[in-house]
Write a protein that holds these residues in place. Sequence first.
Motif, PDB file in Angstrom:
ATOM      1  N   LEU A 103      18.877  10.046  10.196  1.00 40.85           N
ATOM      2  CA  LEU A 103      18.183   9.583  11.402  1.00 40.85           C
ATOM      3  C   LEU A 103      17.249  10.694  11.886  1.00 40.85           C
ATOM      4  N   PRO A 104      16.126  10.338  12.517  1.00 36.80           N
ATOM      5  CA  PRO A 104      15.236  11.383  13.053  1.00 36.80           C
ATOM      6  C   PRO A 104      15.950  12.321  14.030  1.00 36.80           C
ATOM      7  N   GLU A 105      16.902  11.794  14.811  1.00 38.05           N
ATOM      8  CA  GLU A 105      17.648  12.663  15.743  1.00 38.05           C
ATOM      9  C   GLU A 105      18.376  13.768  14.989  1.00 38.05           C
ATOM     10  N   ALA A 106      18.935  13.407  13.819  1.00 34.31           N
ATOM     11  CA  ALA A 106      19.684  14.392  13.024  1.00 34.31           C
ATOM     12  C   ALA A 106      18.724  15.457  12.503  1.00 34.31           C
ATOM     13  N   PRO A 135      23.863  17.895  12.066  1.00 33.35           N
ATOM     14  CA  PRO A 135      25.008  17.610  12.939  1.00 33.35           C
ATOM     15  C   PRO A 135      26.059  16.765  12.214  1.00 33.35           C
ATOM     16  N   ASP A 136      27.316  16.891  12.658  1.00 25.88           N
ATOM     17  CA  ASP A 136      28.313  15.945  12.132  1.00 25.88           C
ATOM     18  C   ASP A 136      28.150  14.616  12.876  1.00 25.88           C
ATOM     19  N   ASP A 137      28.923  13.608  12.457  1.00 29.62           N
ATOM     20  CA  ASP A 137      28.733  12.260  13.021  1.00 29.62           C
ATOM     21  C   ASP A 137      28.906  12.246  14.542  1.00 29.62           C
ATOM     22  N   ALA A 138      29.911  13.005  15.019  1.00 30.94           N
ATOM     23  CA  ALA A 138      30.170  13.003  16.467  1.00 30.94           C
ATOM     24  C   ALA A 138      28.990  13.615  17.220  1.00 30.94           C
ATOM     25  N   ALA A 139      28.430  14.699  16.662  1.00 32.52           N
ATOM     26  CA  ALA A 139      27.306  15.368  17.341  1.00 32.52           C
ATOM     27  C   ALA A 139      26.065  14.491  17.334  1.00 32.52           C
ATOM     28  N   LYS A 185      22.241   0.721  23.090  1.00 28.62           N
ATOM     29  CA  LYS A 185      23.167   0.713  21.939  1.00 28.62           C
ATOM     30  C   LYS A 185      22.481   1.107  20.624  1.00 28.62           C
ATOM     31  N   LEU A 186      21.158   1.126  20.617  1.00 31.18           N
ATOM     32  CA  LEU A 186      20.462   1.364  19.341  1.00 31.18           C
ATOM     33  C   LEU A 186      20.096   2.832  19.139  1.00 31.18           C
ATOM     34  N   ASP A 187      19.881   3.205  17.879  1.00 31.57           N
ATOM     35  CA  ASP A 187      19.406   4.558  17.590  1.00 31.57           C
ATOM     36  C   ASP A 187      17.941   4.687  18.029  1.00 31.57           C
ATOM     37  N   TRP A 188      17.486   5.924  18.104  1.00 30.36           N
ATOM     38  CA  TRP A 188      16.173   6.259  18.671  1.00 30.36           C
ATOM     39  C   TRP A 188      15.047   5.507  17.946  1.00 30.36           C
ATOM     40  N   ALA A 189      15.036   5.578  16.607  1.00 30.47           N
ATOM     41  CA  ALA A 189      13.948   4.955  15.842  1.00 30.47           C
ATOM     42  C   ALA A 189      14.128   3.437  15.767  1.00 30.47           C
ATOM     43  N   ARG A 208      12.555   4.398  10.749  1.00 36.33           N
ATOM     44  CA  ARG A 208      13.453   5.571  10.640  1.00 36.33           C
ATOM     45  C   ARG A 208      12.869   6.560   9.631  1.00 36.33           C
ATOM     46  N   LEU A 209      12.435   6.017   8.484  1.00 38.32           N
ATOM     47  CA  LEU A 209      11.852   6.872   7.447  1.00 38.32           C
ATOM     48  C   LEU A 209      10.585   7.551   7.967  1.00 38.32           C
ATOM     49  N   TYR A 210       9.716   6.753   8.579  1.00 42.34           N
ATOM     50  CA  TYR A 210       8.436   7.271   9.084  1.00 42.34           C
ATOM     51  C   TYR A 210       8.681   8.420  10.058  1.00 42.34           C
ATOM     52  N   LEU A 211       9.648   8.215  10.958  1.00 41.71           N
ATOM     53  CA  LEU A 211       9.869   9.203  12.017  1.00 41.71           C
ATOM     54  C   LEU A 211      10.604  10.443  11.504  1.00 41.71           C
ATOM     55  N   VAL A 212      11.235  10.331  10.331  1.00 44.60           N
ATOM     56  CA  VAL A 212      11.800  11.523   9.685  1.00 44.60           C
ATOM     57  C   VAL A 212      10.700  12.296   8.960  1.00 44.60           C
ATOM     58  N   LEU A 213       9.850  11.570   8.222  1.00 41.37           N
ATOM     59  CA  LEU A 213       8.902  12.241   7.322  1.00 41.37           C
ATOM     60  C   LEU A 213       7.830  13.040   8.055  1.00 41.37           C
ATOM     61  N   HIS A 214       7.458  12.603   9.267  1.00 39.20           N
ATOM     62  CA  HIS A 214       6.337  13.261   9.957  1.00 39.20           C
ATOM     63  C   HIS A 214       6.757  14.335  10.958  1.00 39.20           C
ATOM     64  N   THR A 215       8.055  14.645  11.025  1.00 35.53           N
ATOM     65  CA  THR A 215       8.534  15.520  12.104  1.00 35.53           C
ATOM     66  C   THR A 215       7.846  16.880  12.165  1.00 35.53           C
ATOM     67  N   ASP A 216       7.768  17.558  11.018  1.00 30.77           N
ATOM     68  CA  ASP A 216       7.381  18.969  11.055  1.00 30.77           C
ATOM     69  C   ASP A 216       6.659  19.317   9.762  1.00 30.77           C
ATOM     70  N   HIS A 217       5.776  20.287   9.781  1.00 32.92           N
ATOM     71  CA  HIS A 217       5.086  20.728   8.562  1.00 32.92           C
ATOM     72  C   HIS A 217       4.695  22.180   8.755  1.00 32.92           C
ATOM     73  N   GLU A 218       5.625  23.028   8.946  1.00 34.92           N
ATOM     74  CA  GLU A 218       5.555  24.436   9.322  1.00 34.92           C
ATOM     75  C   GLU A 218       4.672  24.666  10.553  1.00 34.92           C
ATOM     76  N   GLY A 219       4.263  25.916  10.797  1.00 31.68           N
ATOM     77  CA  GLY A 219       3.692  26.224  12.116  1.00 31.68           C
ATOM     78  C   GLY A 219       2.177  26.282  12.225  1.00 31.68           C
ATOM     79  N   GLY A 220       1.466  26.262  11.077  1.00 37.55           N
ATOM     80  CA  GLY A 220       0.029  26.536  11.151  1.00 37.55           C
ATOM     81  C   GLY A 220      -0.867  25.307  11.227  1.00 37.55           C
ATOM     82  N   ASN A 221      -0.312  24.103  11.043  1.00 36.42           N
ATOM     83  CA  ASN A 221      -1.169  22.907  11.136  1.00 36.42           C
ATOM     84  C   ASN A 221      -1.659  22.754  12.584  1.00 36.42           C
TER      85      ASN A 221
END
Length: 425
Positions: free
Chosen positions: A76-79, A90-94, A193-197, A218-231
């Motif tokens: 999940l993007p939250e994870a 995170p573990d499932d509880a976190a 009740k639903l996950d973020w994405a 869910r996939l989209y929001l995982v793939l675009h999260t980060d791309h190091e610091g210089g972009n």
Amino acid sequence: MATLKQTLARKIPVLRDEIKAFVKANAKTVISEVTVAQAYGGMRGVKALVCDTSVVPPDKGLIIRGTPIGELKDQLPEAVFFLLVTGELPDDAAINDLTKDLKSRAKVPDYVWNTLEAMPKDSHPMVMFSLGILAMEKDSVFRKKYDEGLKKTDFWDPTLEDCLNLIAKLPTLAAGIYRMRFNKGPRIEPDPKLDWAGDYARMLGIDDPSGEFGNLMRLYLVLHTDHEGGNVSAHTCHCVGSALSDPYYAVSAGLNGLAGPLHGLANQMCLRWVMMVKDKFGGVPTEDQLREFAWDTLKSGQVIPGYGHAVLRVTDPRYAAFHDFGARVCADDDLFQIVAKVFKVIPDVLKKHGKAKDPWPNVDAASGCLLYHFGLTEFEYYTVLFGVSRALGMCAQLIVSRALGEAIERPKSVTTEWMKQAVKG
Ligand code: CMX
């Protein structure tokens, strides 16, 4: 279980001491040099920023805290946000705790909707998104605490609080903008009740009987999260945040950079280009037709959107993840087939053209056709989706920066006259 905040509280003092000692011991070690071409050429390759959330080796693509992005695509993007900030999955509880926490903060204040409703009806969705975020700055916990008097070592705590408040509201805000801007009817309220994405997908109001649109989001929001610091988006956010502007200012600024056609807006440009191909040839073209169309684009002085990258020199693994999703879910779709054919043809065209250092597809080359397949056809909106996800990376980088007490950015600029004197020695 350790929550996000507990994990950070445990790790930050150790990390802070470690980095302080490291900098002291190695303060004078040279790690990079700058040529005249780099100074005039977007500082490409100059190592002058630190970002621990992710790295992008040119021959591998995005690696988040040591894990290649391809191995995170079922998270999940939250994870992934938890991983970006802390370096641990995170573990499932976190993760349940974080999802629940975000859902409890998801309501967007009415004054934001009133502000957006007052805007011209043809405003770009990215302007609405950035403005909506900026409007919420008045609720910044960081600014309030800073005004009251806050120790530098405590900066990270209200920064985290602001980031959680902001991230929680992004799906509600972004979905509301979609429905308002494209006349889709009343806003759909968040479902606790639903996950973020998954909730974002639902609040957009796209019909999703198979549940695959939710999976795509869910996939989209995982793939675009980060791309190091210089972009552009990450660096802008970091630069603005380094002045201790709070996350609302900093993320809004980063998103304004994401809205450029050489950066996040390329996904909108890319689908437009693919649609032009489809319209011109009345469906999926032959490879020869596509090659000719690509040369026409290049000869008219335009770039092929979705291809090339400032850092990457291989097919972007995020493109590969989208391609695999499309091959599983909509292999027969005309637009998907064109995108797949573009991948066969364009790298050779770009190699012959001889300019682009990277002839391979980037993250923006395949996402649009999948969104279109599910009925999200308003491609002016696509960069907002990128922005919702990229905000996770920007926020993670801000929290880490505040935790480490990083300095305000202030590199030295020089004049062309200075350059001329410098090359004379
Ligand atoms: N089509 C045509 N020409 C291209 C090209 C492409 N896809 N990619 C690069 N070039 C050209 C550049 O415009 C440049 O030409 P000039 O010398 O005339 O200025 C030359 O090749 C060298 O550029 P480069 O060093 O290979 O690439 P940069 O690091 O300068 O730029 C990028 C990288 C992404 C801006 C560029 O490849 C591009 O414009 N691609 C198309 C837009 C796009 O897909 N952007 C999205 C990137 C991912 C993201 O941030 O979302």
